[in-house]
Design a protein around this motif. Structure first.
Motif, mmCIF file in Angstrom:
data_model
loop_
_atom_site.group_PDB
_atom_site.id
_atom_site.type_symbol
_atom_site.label_atom_id
_atom_site.label_comp_id
_atom_site.label_asym_id
_atom_site.label_seq_id
_atom_site.Cartn_x
_atom_site.Cartn_y
_atom_site.Cartn_z
ATOM 1 N N MET A 67 6.242 87.334 -15.463
ATOM 2 C CA MET A 67 5.123 87.436 -16.396
ATOM 3 C C MET A 67 4.392 86.105 -16.530
ATOM 4 N N ILE A 68 5.140 85.010 -16.584
ATOM 5 C CA ILE A 68 4.508 83.688 -16.688
ATOM 6 C C ILE A 68 3.667 83.403 -15.449
ATOM 7 N N LEU A 69 4.205 83.723 -14.270
ATOM 8 C CA LEU A 69 3.432 83.522 -13.030
ATOM 9 C C LEU A 69 2.155 84.354 -13.036
ATOM 10 N N ILE A 70 2.266 85.610 -13.438
ATOM 11 C CA ILE A 70 1.085 86.485 -13.477
ATOM 12 C C ILE A 70 0.044 85.940 -14.447
ATOM 13 N N THR A 71 0.487 85.512 -15.625
ATOM 14 C CA THR A 71 -0.453 85.008 -16.634
ATOM 15 C C THR A 71 -1.145 83.742 -16.167
ATOM 16 N N LEU A 72 -0.383 82.792 -15.619
ATOM 17 C CA LEU A 72 -0.966 81.516 -15.190
ATOM 18 C C LEU A 72 -1.913 81.693 -14.004
ATOM 19 N N THR A 73 -1.501 82.506 -13.005
ATOM 20 C CA THR A 73 -2.387 82.716 -11.854
ATOM 21 C C THR A 73 -3.642 83.487 -12.262
ATOM 22 N N THR A 74 -3.503 84.417 -13.186
ATOM 23 C CA THR A 74 -4.683 85.142 -13.674
ATOM 24 C C THR A 74 -5.618 84.199 -14.418
ATOM 25 N N LEU A 75 -5.052 83.280 -15.192
ATOM 26 C CA LEU A 75 -5.873 82.312 -15.916
ATOM 27 C C LEU A 75 -6.673 81.447 -14.953
ATOM 28 N N THR A 76 -6.033 80.986 -13.883
ATOM 29 C CA THR A 76 -6.753 80.153 -12.907
ATOM 30 C C THR A 76 -7.766 80.971 -12.117
ATOM 31 N N TYR A 118 -2.427 89.642 -20.474
ATOM 32 C CA TYR A 118 -1.133 89.388 -19.845
ATOM 33 C C TYR A 118 -0.293 88.421 -20.680
ATOM 34 N N GLY A 119 -0.953 87.499 -21.388
ATOM 35 C CA GLY A 119 -0.237 86.576 -22.252
ATOM 36 C C GLY A 119 0.459 87.297 -23.395
ATOM 37 N N ILE A 120 -0.183 88.329 -23.939
ATOM 38 C CA ILE A 120 0.450 89.121 -25.000
ATOM 39 C C ILE A 120 1.688 89.839 -24.453
ATOM 40 N N SER A 121 1.577 90.372 -23.236
ATOM 41 C CA SER A 121 2.738 91.015 -22.609
ATOM 42 C C SER A 121 3.871 90.010 -22.410
ATOM 43 N N THR A 122 3.523 88.781 -22.014
ATOM 44 C CA THR A 122 4.529 87.730 -21.839
ATOM 45 C C THR A 122 5.205 87.403 -23.163
ATOM 46 N N LEU A 123 4.411 87.343 -24.233
ATOM 47 C CA LEU A 123 4.969 87.078 -25.556
ATOM 48 C C LEU A 123 5.955 88.173 -25.961
ATOM 49 N N CYS A 124 5.640 89.413 -25.609
ATOM 50 C CA CYS A 124 6.558 90.519 -25.921
ATOM 51 C C CYS A 124 7.910 90.328 -25.240
#
Length: 578
Positions: free
Chosen positions: A128-137, A233-239
């Motif tokens: 999830m962290i990888l997905i969130t960070l790559t999506t952010l970039t 995706y960040g909200i999903s990561t927080l979950c």
């Protein structure tokens, strides 16, 4: 031994039979590699199941926060083609429902459910962290640059995104394989109140799973499409962070079960021992078959299973053709002779196969809610009063399945007990669900016929006509999906609880693949000689109603087949030692 009837009430606890004759043959001594579980007589600590239900809710929100809108993300952010996006999404979803089998094998053999869950959660979180960070970039690059986004979305970022995506697939699969059986382990089957609570736990688990899907399909999807993909995706990561923290904090309240060794090894031992003694005659008296002592290495202090008369060939594995062999340590190998319990565990799996297969066919029909039902709704008048209803949003009537469960559990069950002096058995409940699936598909076929008749007059019928088929299918999920998981867990051998639960979940994946295969075959075979076929791009030129009637026929065959197998299903019987 006489088979248990389809109409027997088998859902409260495994059947218990008292051993008439003690087993005279002792297995090799325990190696001490496994601890004998403590017998619990006290009621279950309610905190453990409550934590796991909240955990499942957060896990479902996180997983669906990725999967619900994946195709749209691949198209709008990664700029993939429609064909490749559909293929990538299908492969990912399929992998996510195959990986629970891997996780279940690891849980039952090596780690146990507790360790499998937290290790899988860490994998889930990293993904999830990888997905969130790559999506952010990726989204930042496309918004700050005037060039084509596909030029700024480097191959490295895409690789990291897909790597994270499949970490989520394997992590969520490991969690899914273990969390349901781990929750069921928290209940004490020796306590009648706990047995009833465990049955409710399966239903509440399904409610949490659905709630997570609805929450992500509305709130998180809206954020992704209207605010920012990375924030969604960040909200999903927080979950997942909250789920991991809550799960670990609840550790002192959990009851942990020790793994019982490799169930696949036991299955192979039975098959090998049976074929080695293919010419040996099985004794007519089942008490002459080999059964180890309760503390033997092969039994791992598990309850012994009573002998059944089905699949008699496998009894050869427990047949002693030379009693002198038992005095020879070299010949006391589990690859040469197995216990009755080992043989019965394999028989249980074989008896599962027909019930499991019928659930795959049902799931393929149920999948129409996410495919052809949406296409059907797109060809209707989507206005109900002053509101425009997106066809895909009708799938949210799964909420009705939750309401139906509450009605069933709180109102219908007491009425049934009053009328018939007993509850519906698990097999009966699934039979009702399979019958209702026939009604649901027939309703969809009738609605499509009505729509085509109106289309000939250049008229549109309201999308509200679709509500009955969605509602009926929602009720079938209450009767089938909840009960299937409960049934597979309850009837599974002690050493295969996670594996059998994963097999129940695997029907979702295989049902989706079967649905796709059926649609493809119909499209290829019916669209010939210039004919548009049953499911053309313009549904007014096709016959989607014929497709629905065909699925209705398939559901009828599936229902009749299920009845034949369910009526002759032999329930698991545990021996109570004298």
């Amino acid at each position: 031994m006489e088979s248990e009837s389809f109409w027997r009430e088998e859902n409260k606890a495994p059947l218990l039979v008292k051993s008439e004759l003690p087993r005279n043959y002792n297995d090799e001594a325990s190696s001490g590699a496994f601890q004998e579980p403590q017998l619990r007589c006290e009621p279950t600590d309610w905190r453990a199941p409550a934590i796991l239900l909240g955990f499942e809710c957060l896990d479902s929100i996180a997983y669906n926060g990725i999967g619900t809108n994946l195709v749209l993300f691949l198209r709008t952010v990664l700029n993939g083609s429609n064909a490749s996006n559909a293929a990538n999404a299908a492969i990912w979803h399929g992998t996510s429902y195959f990986t629970p089998v891997i996780g279940a094998i690891i849980a039952d053999t090596y780690w146990g459910n507790y360790k499998t869950i937290w290790v899988s959660l860490i994998m889930f979180l990293i993904g999830m962290i990888l997905i969130t960070l790559t999506t952010l970039t990726l989204t930042s690059s496309s918004s700050l640059s005037e060039v084509n986004p596909s030029q700024t979305s480097s191959g490295t970022k895409k690789t990291l995104f897909f790597f994270g995506l499949y970490l989520v697939s394997f992590g969520s699969g490991g969690v899914r394989s273990a969390v349901l059986p781990f929750g069921a382990e928290q209940f004490n089957d020796e306590n009648p109140t706990d047995r009833e609570r465990k049955r409710s736990y399966f239903s509440y688990f399904f409610i949490c799973f659905i709630f997570g899907g609805i929450a992500s399909g509305t709130f998180i999807v809206w954020i992704q499409e209207n605010i920012d993909w990375a924030l969604g995706y960040g909200i999903s990561t927080l979950c997942i962070i909250l789920a991991l923290g809550g799960f670990l904090l609840g550790t002192p309240t959990y009851h942990l079960r020790t793994p019982n060794g490799s169930p696949l090894k036991s299955i192979c031992q039975v098959l090998v021992a049976s074929f080695r003694k293919i010419s040996v005659q099985c004794p007519t008296n089942s008490n002459l078959l080999y059964e180890g002592s309760s503390n033997s290495a092969n039994n791992f202090a598990q309850p012994k299973l009573a002998h059944t008369d089905e699949f008699r060939f496998l009894d050869k594995a427990a047949t002693i053709h030379d009693s002198n062999h038992l005095e020879d340590n070299d010949l006391k190998s589990s690859w040469k002779i197995c216990t009755v319990t080992q043989v019965e565990e394999l028989k249980i799996l074989l008896r599962f196969v027909p019930i499991w297969t019928t659930s795959i066919i049902y799931t393929s029909a149920c999948c129409q809610m996410n495919t052809t039902f949406i296409q059907q709704g797109s060809a209707m008048d989507t206005r109900i009063g002053s509101f425009a209803i997106p066809p895909a949003s009708l799938s949210s009537v799964e909420v009705i399945s939750v309401m139906a469960f509450v009605l069933y559990n709180k109102v219908l069950v007491p009425k049934i007990r009053c009328w018939f002096s007993k509850d519906l058995s698990q097999l009966q409940r699934m039979g009702i669900g399979y019958f209702l699936a026939i009604i649901a598909m027939a309703t969809a076929a009738f609605v499509e016929w009505r729509r085509l008749e109106s289309a000939k007059k250049d008229e549109l019928i309201s999308i509200a006509w679709q509500l009955p088929q969605y509602v009926i299918f929602a009720v079938t999920e209450v009767f089938i999906f909840i009960t299937l998981m409960e049934f597979f867990y309850g009837q599974a051998p002690e050493s295969m609880k996670s594996i059998c639960t994963a097999l129940a979940l695997l029907t979702v994946s295989l049902g989706q693949y079967l649905s796709s295969l059926i649609v493809t075959l119909v499209s290829v075979t019916m669209a010939t000689e210039g004919k548009p076929g049953w499911i053309p791009d313009d549904l007014n030129k096709g016959h989607l109603d014929y497709f629905f009637w065909s699925l209705t026929g398939l559901c009828i065959v599936n229902f009749v087949t299920y009845l034949a197998f369910a009526k002759n299903y032999t329930l698991k019987k545990v021996i109570l030692e004298s």
